[in-house]
Design an enzyme around this catalytic site. Structure first.
Site, PDB file in Angstrom:
ATOM      1  N   ASP A 369      26.399  67.370  11.932  1.00 44.72           N
ATOM      2  CA  ASP A 369      27.496  66.650  12.211  1.00 44.72           C
ATOM      3  C   ASP A 369      28.448  67.653  12.998  1.00 44.72           C
ATOM      4  OD1 ASP A 369      27.042  64.231  10.969  1.00 44.72           O
ATOM      5  OD2 ASP A 369      27.982  64.664   9.190  1.00 44.72           O
ATOM      6  N   ASP A 671      28.436  63.782   5.669  1.00 43.91           N
ATOM      7  CA  ASP A 671      29.621  63.924   4.859  1.00 43.91           C
ATOM      8  C   ASP A 671      29.891  62.389   4.564  1.00 43.91           C
ATOM      9  OD1 ASP A 671      30.634  63.184   7.054  1.00 43.91           O
ATOM     10  OD2 ASP A 671      31.976  64.761   7.398  1.00 43.91           O
ATOM     11  N   ASP A 675      26.072  58.066   5.884  1.00 46.18           N
ATOM     12  CA  ASP A 675      24.708  58.913   6.301  1.00 46.18           C
ATOM     13  C   ASP A 675      23.854  59.103   5.147  1.00 46.18           C
ATOM     14  OD1 ASP A 675      26.163  59.758   8.560  1.00 46.18           O
ATOM     15  OD2 ASP A 675      27.572  61.554   7.486  1.00 46.18           O
TER      16      ASP A 675
END
Length: 943
Positions: A369, A671, A675
């Protein structure tokens, strides 16, 4: 902990619905109704929905207890309302509980703590029994020290998991106490607390819904009143009836079992051959006793002598089996993983699944990310555009009053954050970093009074933000004039696409033509190119019934209020960490929800993209573009992609699946709740400990405690260290096994006896397996680990380099010891018993010196960094001392003779020669093609 959350139904409606259902069902379901009501009654589900607050009377309790089998809808509604109104929780739905130590203590005493009882700790003998089930223990059943060492190792890993589970369960949650939102540990939640839930949060206790919007399984937000904690919750009751078992066999352990099985079969075959040869030699009269006479003379030989001879032959065969089995491997794996897990914890990585330690060492690709991982996740509004004009360096008081009022509403109502004003610390902001940054900007620069905004407006419906829509909306009603308004906030290009008008600096509404839209696009791209996250606000006044259908808020025809740019700086050291991973042969791919310009700017700043890299070379794509490729196109282009912008969780999952199909070992950071599929699909799921939701953490293998990409690089280094340490021990262990096996086999076949007795070989196994594993398993990561290419999925466990090293040392030991076996007495002028002791002592000292060689598989300087590994040096000293005691003081037990200083010197000199041999051998090049691939043995090809 899980929870009972009651949605938009009141308690009265719930009980009425339950009663209506009760009338229509059988007697069995009547019992379920009674159980349901008893659960509600006993769970202390008392919510202060009404303003009055007084003590629950004894008569009310009696009425509930005595009449719950004869409840009508009216009666049930009245009782629940009575209970809810009058129970003394002393909790306000807006301000929560007082939260002082006395208040917390009294609630914990009355209702219990938010913890649950653990299952009983497994005893040492339980792990002994588990170790006893190991297939290798059947071969070495007579050797209890090996069994005990395994048991202690497994218990150590289990204790390590207990420690990690305490940390992983210590989850922060937001609760309202004394009117202030604050983060507290999940274990500190008490009955009466008002808890704020958002997307992905773990519900910390049982409770009742107070208010919220779009609350679903993994969406929306809400406030709940805690009614039960700890063992009184549904989760607590479930935990009291189940047991936990953290035993887990990793992929590497499976490969080790395969290796052990293959070597065991070879050992059994050799042992059987030795058994046959020795029996034939004995019964054909080809063996002599100490006086030179035949041991077997047909019927003249006593039965006792025959039995003793046969038992001795069987013992020699069993000894060969014991030598062949590398039973120290499971212990080495256990020690390596336990040690690494503990050290990784200190390096901000909490291992949740044992297999992740070793799998991370094989990673070829990391999909990461952006926000919070590559960046600090410390948002700050640095730019504001009102209309087509930038407000940078200008006083915000020039904003038109009507636009300013709408901005106040759009910020203050369309948010999951909050503002708390205190006389001591001033203004405090809570929520996500983006929400806090926008609230801080609105309060401190636009003079927004959030309490006044909420007082003047009534929220009717909310569409919560999620990573797919990338926007959130709110439908509200102004108290003053009863008008209805919609406010939208989200990704700038998404909001701009919904707008047909915009407000200029004077507050006039103007049509958004194609030319004007292009100008706004350029503004958004300019901010994105400066690494800013661009957020837009839009507004629309609607009629009363316009949004009723399907509970959807109107999107089209909105008016653009303004654009804000939020700066999130890159983390210090992240560029170096990315370069370290790339240098190690690991591809870094950034997957973000930001637009392509912001994504490219951040990726360039972090070193994922080169400054002059062309965007049209396939390295940067958008999520929609990637998902619209055909499967063949995706498989062709996925390796080239370095940045995926405007991606959805599905796009991330799709990329992970493509990479795995191409043979990559994929690690993924995440996070958010959405996901979770990608984290589970990946070979190694890495969740964020600070910003990560509980759903993401539960789906991951490793939790990065500081949300820093540099810690991901550290995990990669530790993963390679685990794999490398296990390879070191395998090389060391197999050298011992091969040498001892060949020496005993050749001696048994040619001379009819074995030079190394069963006791001596078991002693070698003890000090080499247990102490050797401990010494080599605790080597720390080194820089050269990140200079190698990734192992990947197909790399053999025993590399060509390891075969070269172990065969060279084993051949040297075999040659020297066989010379001593057949010519030692004449060369050294010693007796047979002294010669056997020299063989035994030389063999052990060869392993001690070879332990230094095993520290470095490829580097010629095996002493590099040895002064930093005090444990290794200590184990070497202990091994030498124990061998000294074995030779000099345990004559009868070990079947040895005392040696002179000169004889010790001979043993040490022969053993020390393994150092220069190891140095010279490393000049020999080895082919890249695995050695085992030349063999047609199916069982050895994967080793």
């Amino acid at each position: 902990m899980s929870a009972i959350v009651l949605g938009n139904l009141s308690c009265m409606e719930l009980l009425s619905d339950l009663h209506d259902s009760m009338i229509k069902v059988s007697v069995q379901n009547k019992k379920r109704w009674q159980l349901a009501f008893a659960t509600i009654y006993c769970s202390r589900a008392f919510l202060s929905l009404f303003k009055s607050s007084s003590r629950l009377t004894a008569s009310s309790l009696d009425q509930i207890s005595g009449n719950r089998r004869k409840i009508s809808p009216d009666t049930s509604s009245r009782i629940v309302i009575d209970v809810v109104q009058e129970h003394p929780l002393f909790s306000d739905q807006q301000c929560g509980i007082k939260g002082d130590p006395e208040d917390i203590g009294s609630r914990q005493e009355a209702f219990g703590r938010n913890t649950y009882r653990k299952p009983p700790t497994k005893s040492f003998f339980h792990f002994v029994w588990e170790a006893f089930k190991d297939q290798q223990c059947w071969f070495v059943l007579h050797f209890p020290l090996d069994l005990a060492s395994r048991s202690m190792g497994r218990k150590k890993v289990n204790r390590q998991f207990d420690k990690l589970s305490k940390v992983s369960n210590n989850i922060p949650v937001e609760a309202v106490r004394n009117g202030r939102r604050q983060q507290i540990s999940i274990f500190e939640i008490v009955v009466g607390d008002v808890v704020c839930l958002k997307i992905g949060d773990q519900v910390p206790a049982d409770g009742l819904f107070i208010d919220g919007h779009s609350l679903q399984v993994a969406d929306g937000y809400a406030k709940m009143l805690v009614t039960s904690v700890g063992m009184s919750t549904t989760w607590g009751e479930m935990m009291s009836t189940i047991s936990r078992d953290s035993d887990e066999q990793t992929p590497l352990q499976e490969r080790l079992n395969k290796l052990t099985s293959s070597i065991g079969k070879v050992g059994l075959a050799v042992a059987f051959l030795v058994l046959v040869v020795l029996l034939v030699r004995y019964f054909t009269g080809n063996t002599k006793d100490e006086n030179g006479n035949n041991e077997f003379n047909g019927s003249k030989t006593k039965v006792d002598d025959v039995i003793n001879a046969v038992v001795g032959i069987i013992a020699a065969a069993v000894t060969i089996v014991v030598v062949a089995i590398p039973e120290g491997l499971p212990l080495a794996v256990t020690l390596t993983l336990a040690y690494s897990m503990k050290r990784m914890m200190a390096d901000q990585a909490m291992v949740r699944k044992l297999s992740a330690c070793e799998t991370m060492g094989s990673a070829t690709t990391i999909c990461t990310d952006k926000t919070g991982t590559l960046t600090l996740n410390q948002m700050k509004v640095t730019k504001f555009w009102q209309g087509k004009e930038s407000m940078e360096g200008r006083n915000h008081s020039v904003i038109a009053s009507n636009v300013l009022e709408l901005l106040h509403q759009g910020v203050g109502l369309n948010t999951t954050g909050s503002v708390y004003k205190s006389g001591v610390s001033g203004v405090e902001f809570s929520g996500s970093p983006t929400e806090k940054a926008i609230l801080s900007w609105a309060v401190l620069e636009l003079n927004m009074d959030m309490e006044a905004v909420k007082r003047d407006c009534e929220i009717l419906h909310v569409e919560a933000f999620n990573s797919e829509k990338k926007r959130s909306g709110v439908l509200m009603k102004k108290v003053e004039d009863g008008t209805f308004h919609v406010h939208w906030k989200g990704a700038a290009e998404m909001i701009l696409a919904m707008c047909s008008h915009y407000y200029d600096m004077e507050g006039n509404m103007k049509a958004l033509s194609d030319c004007e839209r292009t100008k706004f696009d350029q503004i958004i791209q300019g901010m994105a190119a400066s690494s800013l996250r661009c957020i837009a606000f839009a507004h629309k006044q609607v009629s009363e019934g316009e949004n009723d259908e399907h509970k959807r808020i109107q999107e089209k025809g909105s008016t653009l209020l303004g654009l804000v740019g939020l700066k999130d700086p890159c983390r210090p050291g992240v560029k170096q960490a990315v370069q370290d991973c790339q240098y190690a042969g690991v591809n870094i791919k950034m997957i973000t929800g930001d637009n392509v310009f912001t994504a490219k700017a951040i990726a360039t700043e972090c070193g994922i993209l080169h400054p002059n890299q062309e965007a049209n070379d396939g390295s940067v794509v958008e999520g929609v573009e990637f998902r619209n490729y055909t499967e063949k196109e995706r498989m062709e282009k996925v390796d080239k992609i370095r940045v995926m912008a405007r991606s959805s969780p599905f796009d991330k999952l799709l990329m992970v699946q493509c990479l795995k199909k191409k043979g990559h070992v994929v690690a993924v950071t995440g996070d958010g709740t959405n996901d979770a599929p990608a984290l589970k699909e990946a070979d190694i799921g890495l969740s964020m400990g600070i910003q990560g939701t509980e759903v993401a953490k539960e789906s991951s293998d490793i939790v990065i405690l500081d949300d820093n990409f540099a810690s991901v690089a550290t995990v990669l280094r530790w993963g390679r260290c685990v794999y490398n340490n296990i390879q070191k021990f395998i090389q060391f262990q197999l050298t011992v096994n091969v040498a001892a096996l060949v020496i005993n086999f050749v001696a048994a076949v040619s001379a009819g006896e074995v030079p190394l007795t069963a006791v001596q070989l078991l002693w070698v196994n003890l000090i080499m397996d247990t102490l050797g594993a401990l010494a080599l398993a605790t080597e720390k990561p080194t820089k050269e680990l990140m200079e190698k290419r990734p192992v990947g999925r197909t790399e053999p466990l025993i590399s060509n380099v390891m075969w070269r090293n172990l065969l060279a040392q084993a051949l040297y030991q075999i040659a020297v010891l066989l010379i001593l076996q057949f010519k030692g007495e004449s060369i050294l002028g010693v007796s047979k018993t002294v010669n056997d002791t020299l063989i035994f002592n030389t063999f052990v000292l060869c392993q001690v010196f070879n332990e230094f060689n095993a520290r470095k598989l490829e580097k010629k300087n095996v002493f590099e960094g040895i002064h930093r590994n005090k444990l290794f040096l200590g184990i070497i000293v202990v091994t030498v001392v124990l061998q000294l005691v074995m030779v000099e003081f345990l004559k009868k037990f070990a079947d040895t003779e005392r040696l002179t200083w000169s004889q010790w010197g001979v043993c040490i000199g022969i053993a020390a020669a393994s150092w220069p041999i190891g140095w010279v051998v490393k000049f020999i090049p080895v082919p890249e093609r695995p050695f085992t691939s030349y063999l047609r043995l199916k069982n050895l090809r994967g080793l």
